[in-house]
Design an enzyme around this catalytic site. Structure first.
Site, PDB file in Angstrom:
ATOM      1  N   GLU A  30       0.855  -1.027   0.085  1.00  0.00           N
ATOM      2  CA  GLU A  30      -0.174   0.076   0.095  1.00  0.00           C
ATOM      3  C   GLU A  30       0.928   1.246   0.026  1.00  0.00           C
ATOM      4  O   GLU A  30       2.123   1.279   0.485  1.00  0.00           O
ATOM      5  CB  GLU A  30      -0.861   0.220   1.047  1.00  0.00           C
ATOM      6  CG  GLU A  30      -2.012  -0.878   1.175  1.00  0.00           C
ATOM      7  CD  GLU A  30      -2.461  -1.376   2.721  1.00  0.00           C
ATOM      8  OE1 GLU A  30      -2.672  -0.265   3.290  1.00  0.00           O
ATOM      9  OE2 GLU A  30      -2.484  -2.360   3.087  1.00  0.00           O
ATOM     10  N   CYS A  67       3.578   8.269   1.340  1.00  0.00           N
ATOM     11  CA  CYS A  67       4.035   7.230   2.122  1.00  0.00           C
ATOM     12  C   CYS A  67       4.088   6.002   1.672  1.00  0.00           C
ATOM     13  O   CYS A  67       3.271   5.338   0.985  1.00  0.00           O
ATOM     14  CB  CYS A  67       2.966   7.382   3.272  1.00  0.00           C
ATOM     15  SG  CYS A  67       3.185   6.209   4.719  1.00  0.00           S
ATOM     16  N   CYS A  83       5.454  -7.506   7.850  1.00  0.00           N
ATOM     17  CA  CYS A  83       6.428  -6.825   8.806  1.00  0.00           C
ATOM     18  C   CYS A  83       6.606  -7.963   9.730  1.00  0.00           C
ATOM     19  O   CYS A  83       5.642  -8.855  10.125  1.00  0.00           O
ATOM     20  CB  CYS A  83       5.839  -5.498   9.309  1.00  0.00           C
ATOM     21  SG  CYS A  83       7.103  -4.979  10.389  1.00  0.00           S
ATOM     22  N   CYS A  96       4.225  -5.259  16.360  1.00  0.00           N
ATOM     23  CA  CYS A  96       3.842  -4.248  17.410  1.00  0.00           C
ATOM     24  C   CYS A  96       2.302  -4.374  17.254  1.00  0.00           C
ATOM     25  O   CYS A  96       1.513  -4.619  16.338  1.00  0.00           O
ATOM     26  CB  CYS A  96       3.977  -2.817  16.692  1.00  0.00           C
ATOM     27  SG  CYS A  96       5.808  -2.352  16.465  1.00  0.00           S
ATOM     28  N   CYS A 134      -0.585  -2.477  15.190  1.00  0.00           N
ATOM     29  CA  CYS A 134      -0.196  -2.117  13.867  1.00  0.00           C
ATOM     30  C   CYS A 134      -0.853  -3.265  13.040  1.00  0.00           C
ATOM     31  O   CYS A 134      -0.675  -4.318  13.276  1.00  0.00           O
ATOM     32  CB  CYS A 134       1.302  -1.878  13.574  1.00  0.00           C
ATOM     33  SG  CYS A 134       1.659  -1.443  11.961  1.00  0.00           S
ATOM     34  N   SER A 142      11.019   6.215   9.171  1.00  0.00           N
ATOM     35  CA  SER A 142      10.458   5.913  10.504  1.00  0.00           C
ATOM     36  C   SER A 142      10.882   4.508  10.684  1.00  0.00           C
ATOM     37  O   SER A 142      10.612   3.648  10.043  1.00  0.00           O
ATOM     38  CB  SER A 142       8.864   6.100  10.296  1.00  0.00           C
ATOM     39  OG  SER A 142       8.354   5.694  11.633  1.00  0.00           O
ATOM     40  N   SER A 182       9.409   5.403  16.392  1.00  0.00           N
ATOM     41  CA  SER A 182       8.199   4.966  16.804  1.00  0.00           C
ATOM     42  C   SER A 182       8.405   4.655  18.350  1.00  0.00           C
ATOM     43  O   SER A 182       8.894   3.468  18.289  1.00  0.00           O
ATOM     44  CB  SER A 182       7.607   3.910  16.187  1.00  0.00           C
ATOM     45  OG  SER A 182       7.487   4.352  14.542  1.00  0.00           O
ATOM     46  N   LEU A 183       8.190   5.479  19.329  1.00  0.00           N
ATOM     47  CA  LEU A 183       8.409   5.244  20.650  1.00  0.00           C
ATOM     48  C   LEU A 183       7.333   4.813  21.280  1.00  0.00           C
ATOM     49  O   LEU A 183       7.268   3.692  21.762  1.00  0.00           O
ATOM     50  CB  LEU A 183       8.867   6.675  21.151  1.00  0.00           C
ATOM     51  CG  LEU A 183       9.629   6.505  22.536  1.00  0.00           C
ATOM     52  CD1 LEU A 183      10.931   5.792  22.623  1.00  0.00           C
ATOM     53  CD2 LEU A 183      10.048   7.821  22.996  1.00  0.00           C
ATOM     54  N   CYS A 189      -1.305   2.244   7.861  1.00  0.00           N
ATOM     55  CA  CYS A 189      -0.880   1.220   6.900  1.00  0.00           C
ATOM     56  C   CYS A 189      -1.180  -0.448   7.439  1.00  0.00           C
ATOM     57  O   CYS A 189      -1.393  -0.787   8.220  1.00  0.00           O
ATOM     58  CB  CYS A 189       0.632   1.261   7.309  1.00  0.00           C
ATOM     59  SG  CYS A 189       1.297   1.430   8.785  1.00  0.00           S
TER      60      CYS A 189
END
Ligand code: SAH
Length: 352
Positions: free
Chosen positions: A92, A105, A112, A116, A119, A191, A214-215, A333
């Site tokens: 995407e 983006c 992935c 996380c 996500c 990122s 990304s904290l 995303c």
């Protein structure tokens, strides 16, 4: 097996042209067709003879992204594409219009591994890295379809860019090239969820891009629960790398913090985060979490977000609340890919 010619950097293409015993000016011609014009077939390269085009297509293929679906936000004009790759995988990209121009983006991987919990990108599992050419093709396909020129890139789509380090670096090299899209490094943001070893590798390249982390948590307890990468690289290790990154490159690292109700959005969390970041001269973007049905996370209320920001500000931390774009088109995303594929549970234990 053919090689993706669009993934070669100028240097690599020069070598390849030399190896084919072609005159060196051919390299620039081919490079411009691929990266400036965004050609998807050798037949489009009209200043190369037929024999040469055939020779090239015997050895190489040109990576591409075909538009499978397109969504246009009725709220703000944000466009989201579901692209199909040559092997049938989906990725995407999102195009947003800002005052200063169009930002894309892009995705860096099919799926992935990072796991996380908030996500959508992890949901359908990890398939493979994108080639440098496939990352760039997202820009060419969007530009052609919309008839626009994209001036800014954020690597915040599906995937973890620093987990596909070499291809991402070739991609950066090519989009930055004056015979290609010619996008300035200063207009590019990467990122990362915080793969510290690769942050040091990136630091060594001394690029003028923006690195954002990304904290999403003020302490290791919360972060390890929501972001498995934290088990390998805890917050102090990550923040130390960020400070060194800023000193070495002169580019201040920024942070993203997704606010999830009752997970990381309390006043105490805001104070703890302030203590952690104090003195590091950083900017933090607060993002109300986007609903991802399968994830069950709830967005913090507007009041909570504002309170959180105010605590950071009172403590001298530069914080802004990110405007949400494309809320009506599942713009966060991984959501379209998940819808398209049968949902599989995420791979767990990558970092444990
Ligand atoms: N892997 C990289 C880039 C991809 S994600 C990274 O982790 O930074 C881009 C950003 O969107 C990250 O900050 C990510 O944490 C955030 N994000 C992911 N899911 C989200 C959601 N449901 N709502 C809001 N932000 C989300």
């Amino acid at each position: 097996m053919k090689t993706d010619i669009k993934s070669l950097t100028t240097e690599q293409l020069n070598t390849a042209v030399k190896e084919l015993s072609l005159p060196s000016f051919r390299a620039k011609q081919i490079y411009k067709w691929l990266h400036e014009s965004g050609c998807t077939s050798f037949d489009e390269m009209t200043n190369l003879g037929k024999d040469l085009r055939e020779k090239l297509s015997d050895i190489y293929y040109i990576s591409r992204c075909d538009i499978e679906d397109k969504y246009v936000s009725q709220l703000d004009g944000t466009v989201k594409y579901l692209f199909k790759l040559t092997d049938g995988e989906y990725i995407e990209s999102v195009i947003m219009k800002y005052k200063y121009g169009y930002t894309i983006c892009v995705s860096s991987q099919v799926g992935c591994k990072m796991g996380c919990t908030f996500c959508a990108s992890t949901l359908a599992g990890f398939k493979r890295n994108l080639t440098a050419g496939e990352i760039e093709s997202q820009i060419h396909s969007a530009q052609k379809d919309l008839g626009i020129r994209i001036s800014h890139i954020v690597m915040m789509g599906i995937g973890e860019p620093l987990d596909n380090f070499d291809n991402v670096l070739s991609f950066l090299d090519n989009v930055n090239n004056e015979n290609g899209l010619n996008i300035s490094m200063r207009n590019i943001t990467i990122s990362t969820c915080g793969i510290v070893d690769r942050i040091y590798d990136l630091m060594d390249r001394n690029l003028q891009l923006t690195l954002t982390i990304s904290l999403h948590a003020p302490n290791d307890e919360i972060r390890s629960k929501t972001m498995p990468v934290n088990k390998k690289y805890p917050i102090d290790t990550l923040l130390k790398a960020c400070r060194e990154y800023g000193e070495k490159t002169g580019r201040r690292v920024s942070f993203e913090y997704t606010l999830i109700k009752n997970v990381n959005d309390s006043e105490e969390n805001a104070r703890e985060l302030s203590d952690r970041l104090r003195g590091s001269l950083s900017h933090i973007n607060l993002i109300p979490v986007n609903d991802v049905k399968e994830r069950g996370n709830v967005r913090s209320s507007k009041d909570t977000v504002i309170k959180f920001r105010n605590i950071l500000k009172r403590n001298g931390i530069n914080a802004t609340i990110r405007r949400t774009l494309g809320a009506d088109i599942n713009a966060s995303c991984g959501q379209l890919r998940v819808k398209r594929l049968e949902s599989k549970p995420p791979r767990s234990g990558y970092f444990s």
